[in-house]
Design a protein around this motif. Structure first.
Motif, PDB file in Angstrom:
ATOM      1  N   ILE A  82       0.565  -1.688   0.597  1.00 34.28           N
ATOM      2  CA  ILE A  82      -0.097  -0.011   0.011  1.00 34.28           C
ATOM      3  C   ILE A  82       1.107   1.181   0.614  1.00 34.28           C
ATOM      4  O   ILE A  82       1.896   1.263   0.466  1.00 34.28           O
ATOM      5  N   VAL A  83       0.835   1.918  -0.982  1.00 32.52           N
ATOM      6  CA  VAL A  83       0.990   3.500  -1.022  1.00 32.52           C
ATOM      7  C   VAL A  83       0.396   4.538  -1.234  1.00 32.52           C
ATOM      8  O   VAL A  83      -0.295   4.395  -1.347  1.00 32.52           O
ATOM      9  N   GLU A  84       1.282   5.672  -1.269  1.00 32.84           N
ATOM     10  CA  GLU A  84       0.302   6.899  -0.953  1.00 32.84           C
ATOM     11  C   GLU A  84      -0.210   6.729  -2.408  1.00 32.84           C
ATOM     12  O   GLU A  84      -0.052   7.098  -3.241  1.00 32.84           O
ATOM     13  N   GLY A  85      -1.233   7.204  -1.846  1.00 33.51           N
ATOM     14  CA  GLY A  85      -3.005   7.281  -3.373  1.00 33.51           C
ATOM     15  C   GLY A  85      -3.764   6.574  -3.321  1.00 33.51           C
ATOM     16  O   GLY A  85      -4.310   6.638  -3.730  1.00 33.51           O
ATOM     17  N   ASP A  86      -3.276   5.071  -2.622  1.00 36.62           N
ATOM     18  CA  ASP A  86      -3.755   3.881  -2.736  1.00 36.62           C
ATOM     19  C   ASP A  86      -5.052   4.493  -2.338  1.00 36.62           C
ATOM     20  O   ASP A  86      -5.629   4.722  -1.126  1.00 36.62           O
ATOM     21  N   LEU A  87      -6.294   3.515  -2.487  1.00 41.90           N
ATOM     22  CA  LEU A  87      -7.866   3.236  -1.939  1.00 41.90           C
ATOM     23  C   LEU A  87      -7.451   1.643  -0.974  1.00 41.90           C
ATOM     24  O   LEU A  87      -7.544   0.832  -1.688  1.00 41.90           O
ATOM     25  N   VAL A  88      -7.768   1.849   0.159  1.00 47.29           N
ATOM     26  CA  VAL A  88      -7.914   0.829   1.038  1.00 47.29           C
ATOM     27  C   VAL A  88      -9.630   0.520   1.793  1.00 47.29           C
ATOM     28  O   VAL A  88     -10.179   1.499   1.719  1.00 47.29           O
ATOM     29  N   THR A  89     -10.010  -0.265   2.483  1.00 55.11           N
ATOM     30  CA  THR A  89     -11.461  -0.567   2.653  1.00 55.11           C
ATOM     31  C   THR A  89     -11.009  -0.536   4.404  1.00 55.11           C
ATOM     32  O   THR A  89      -9.488  -0.885   4.814  1.00 55.11           O
ATOM     33  N   VAL A  90     -11.120   0.134   4.998  1.00 57.17           N
ATOM     34  CA  VAL A  90     -11.016   0.086   6.558  1.00 57.17           C
ATOM     35  C   VAL A  90     -12.195  -0.195   7.439  1.00 57.17           C
ATOM     36  O   VAL A  90     -13.551  -0.496   6.776  1.00 57.17           O
ATOM     37  N   TYR A  91     -12.717  -0.752   8.359  1.00 58.91           N
ATOM     38  CA  TYR A  91     -12.987  -0.854   9.108  1.00 58.91           C
ATOM     39  C   TYR A  91     -13.319  -0.605  10.024  1.00 58.91           C
ATOM     40  O   TYR A  91     -11.648   0.382  10.941  1.00 58.91           O
ATOM     41  N   TYR A  92     -14.288   0.034  11.156  1.00 58.56           N
ATOM     42  CA  TYR A  92     -14.707   1.192  12.010  1.00 58.56           C
ATOM     43  C   TYR A  92     -15.700   0.501  12.939  1.00 58.56           C
ATOM     44  O   TYR A  92     -16.587   0.191  12.831  1.00 58.56           O
ATOM     45  N   ALA A  93     -15.803   0.469  14.140  1.00 60.63           N
ATOM     46  CA  ALA A  93     -16.958   1.388  15.051  1.00 60.63           C
ATOM     47  C   ALA A  93     -17.633   2.436  15.041  1.00 60.63           C
ATOM     48  O   ALA A  93     -17.039   3.413  14.752  1.00 60.63           O
ATOM     49  N   ALA A  94     -18.858   2.325  15.159  1.00 57.05           N
ATOM     50  CA  ALA A  94     -19.396   3.380  15.170  1.00 57.05           C
ATOM     51  C   ALA A  94     -18.856   4.688  15.896  1.00 57.05           C
ATOM     52  O   ALA A  94     -19.042   5.890  15.596  1.00 57.05           O
ATOM     53  N   GLY A  95     -19.080   4.364  17.211  1.00 51.60           N
ATOM     54  CA  GLY A  95     -19.016   5.297  18.303  1.00 51.60           C
ATOM     55  C   GLY A  95     -17.190   5.738  18.421  1.00 51.60           C
ATOM     56  O   GLY A  95     -16.998   6.742  18.783  1.00 51.60           O
ATOM     57  N   HIS A  96     -16.639   5.247  18.017  1.00 52.78           N
ATOM     58  CA  HIS A  96     -15.213   4.901  17.809  1.00 52.78           C
ATOM     59  C   HIS A  96     -13.713   5.070  16.104  1.00 52.78           C
ATOM     60  O   HIS A  96     -13.398   4.659  16.146  1.00 52.78           O
ATOM     61  N   PRO A  97     -14.826   5.970  15.349  1.00 47.68           N
ATOM     62  CA  PRO A  97     -14.221   5.618  14.065  1.00 47.68           C
ATOM     63  C   PRO A  97     -12.781   5.987  14.139  1.00 47.68           C
ATOM     64  O   PRO A  97     -11.396   5.799  12.866  1.00 47.68           O
ATOM     65  N   GLU A  98     -12.019   7.163  14.580  1.00 51.76           N
ATOM     66  CA  GLU A  98     -10.250   7.431  14.650  1.00 51.76           C
ATOM     67  C   GLU A  98      -9.738   6.030  14.992  1.00 51.76           C
ATOM     68  O   GLU A  98      -8.941   5.624  15.411  1.00 51.76           O
ATOM     69  N   ALA A  99     -10.266   4.956  15.636  1.00 51.27           N
ATOM     70  CA  ALA A  99      -9.678   4.121  15.977  1.00 51.27           C
ATOM     71  C   ALA A  99     -10.016   2.555  15.739  1.00 51.27           C
ATOM     72  O   ALA A  99     -10.031   1.379  15.236  1.00 51.27           O
ATOM     73  N   ALA A 100     -10.122   3.476  13.955  1.00 56.35           N
ATOM     74  CA  ALA A 100     -10.258   2.166  12.977  1.00 56.35           C
ATOM     75  C   ALA A 100      -9.230   1.490  12.480  1.00 56.35           C
ATOM     76  O   ALA A 100      -7.758   1.912  12.921  1.00 56.35           O
ATOM     77  N   THR A 101      -9.153   0.389  11.066  1.00 56.79           N
ATOM     78  CA  THR A 101      -8.111  -0.378  11.112  1.00 56.79           C
ATOM     79  C   THR A 101      -7.630  -0.896   9.407  1.00 56.79           C
ATOM     80  O   THR A 101      -9.318  -0.982   9.275  1.00 56.79           O
ATOM     81  N   ALA A 102      -7.475  -1.066   8.836  1.00 52.56           N
ATOM     82  CA  ALA A 102      -7.343  -1.516   7.062  1.00 52.56           C
ATOM     83  C   ALA A 102      -6.447  -2.556   7.176  1.00 52.56           C
ATOM     84  O   ALA A 102      -6.964  -3.029   6.331  1.00 52.56           O
ATOM     85  N   HIS A 103      -6.149  -3.164   8.416  1.00 50.21           N
ATOM     86  CA  HIS A 103      -5.747  -4.823   8.300  1.00 50.21           C
ATOM     87  C   HIS A 103      -7.797  -5.700   8.138  1.00 50.21           C
ATOM     88  O   HIS A 103      -8.525  -5.284   8.767  1.00 50.21           O
ATOM     89  N   GLU A 104      -7.239  -6.499   7.163  1.00 50.07           N
ATOM     90  CA  GLU A 104      -8.334  -7.511   6.910  1.00 50.07           C
ATOM     91  C   GLU A 104      -8.419  -8.238   8.482  1.00 50.07           C
ATOM     92  O   GLU A 104      -7.901  -8.586   9.036  1.00 50.07           O
ATOM     93  N   PRO A 105      -9.682  -8.185   8.470  1.00 48.80           N
ATOM     94  CA  PRO A 105     -10.171  -9.482  10.198  1.00 48.80           C
ATOM     95  C   PRO A 105      -9.732 -10.608   9.909  1.00 48.80           C
ATOM     96  O   PRO A 105      -9.999 -11.597   9.226  1.00 48.80           O
TER      97      PRO A 105
END
Length: 156
Positions: A82-105
Motif C-alpha cells: 500500500i502506497v500513498e494515494g491507494d484506496l483501501v477498505t477500513v473497518y471501524y466502530a460507529a462510536g470510535h471511528p478514529e480507532a479504525a483499522t485497514a487490517h483485514e479481519p
C-alpha cells in the motif's frame, strides 16, 4: 529498577489489550468505508547488544464514516504494497471511528498474537517480582551480618 520495569510492562500490556479490543470492535461492527492512504513512512529502532535494527512501516489513512466528518488515523505494520494515494477498505466502530483499522479481519490470529505477547509480559513481570523478593531477602541477610546479630550467640 525492577519496579519501573514492572510498571512499564503493565503499561504495555494495557496498551496491547486496548488495541486488541479496538480491533475486535472495528471488525465486529460491520461498518466499512473507503479510505485513501495519505502517507507512508518507516521508523527504525535498535534492539539489544547486537544492535539488531527493526523497521516498522506506518500508514496514515483518511476516510469519511457514515457520520460525515473526515477521520484521519495512523496504523503500524500495514502491508508494504500500500502506497500513498491507494484506496483501501477500513473497518471501524460507529462510536470510535478514529480507532479504525485497514487490517483485514483475522480475529484468531489477532487473539493468538495478543495472548502470546501477554504471556511474555507475564513472564517479565514474574521475573521482576521474583527479583525484588530475592533481593529483599539477600539485603536483609546482609544487614544481619553487618550488625553482628548472627554472631552474638557464638561469643563466649
Amino acid at each position: 529498577m525492577p519496579t519501573l520495569i514492572g510498571a512499564g510492562v503493565i503499561a504495555m500490556a494495557v496498551k496491547v489489550i486496548k488495541r486488541y479490543s479496538q480491533l475486535r470492535q472495528a471488525w465486529a461492527s460491520g461498518l466499512t468505508a473507503q479510505a485513501r492512504c495519505l502517507r507512508t513512512y518507516a521508523t527504525t529502532s535498535r534492539h539489544g547488544e547486537d544492535h539488531h535494527i527493526a523497521t516498522t512501516l506506518h500508514h496514515v489513512y483518511e476516510f469519511t464514516p457514515h457520520a460525515g466528518r473526515p477521520v484521519r488515523f495512523e496504523e503500524e505494520n500495514g502491508p508494504a504494497t500500500i502506497v500513498e494515494g491507494d484506496l483501501v477498505t477500513v473497518y471501524y466502530a460507529a462510536g470510535h471511528p478514529e480507532a479504525a483499522t485497514a487490517h483485514e479481519p483475522s480475529p484468531g490470529k489477532s487473539a493468538a498474537a495478543t495472548i502470546g505477547v501477554l504471556c511474555f509480559f507475564g513472564v517479565m513481570l514474574a521475573f521482576c517480582v521474583f527479583f525484588m523478593a530475592t533481593a529483599h531477602d539477600m539485603f536483609s541477610a546482609a544487614d544481619m551480618f553487618d550488625s553482628g546479630d548472627v554472631f552474638d550467640s557464638e561469643l563466649p
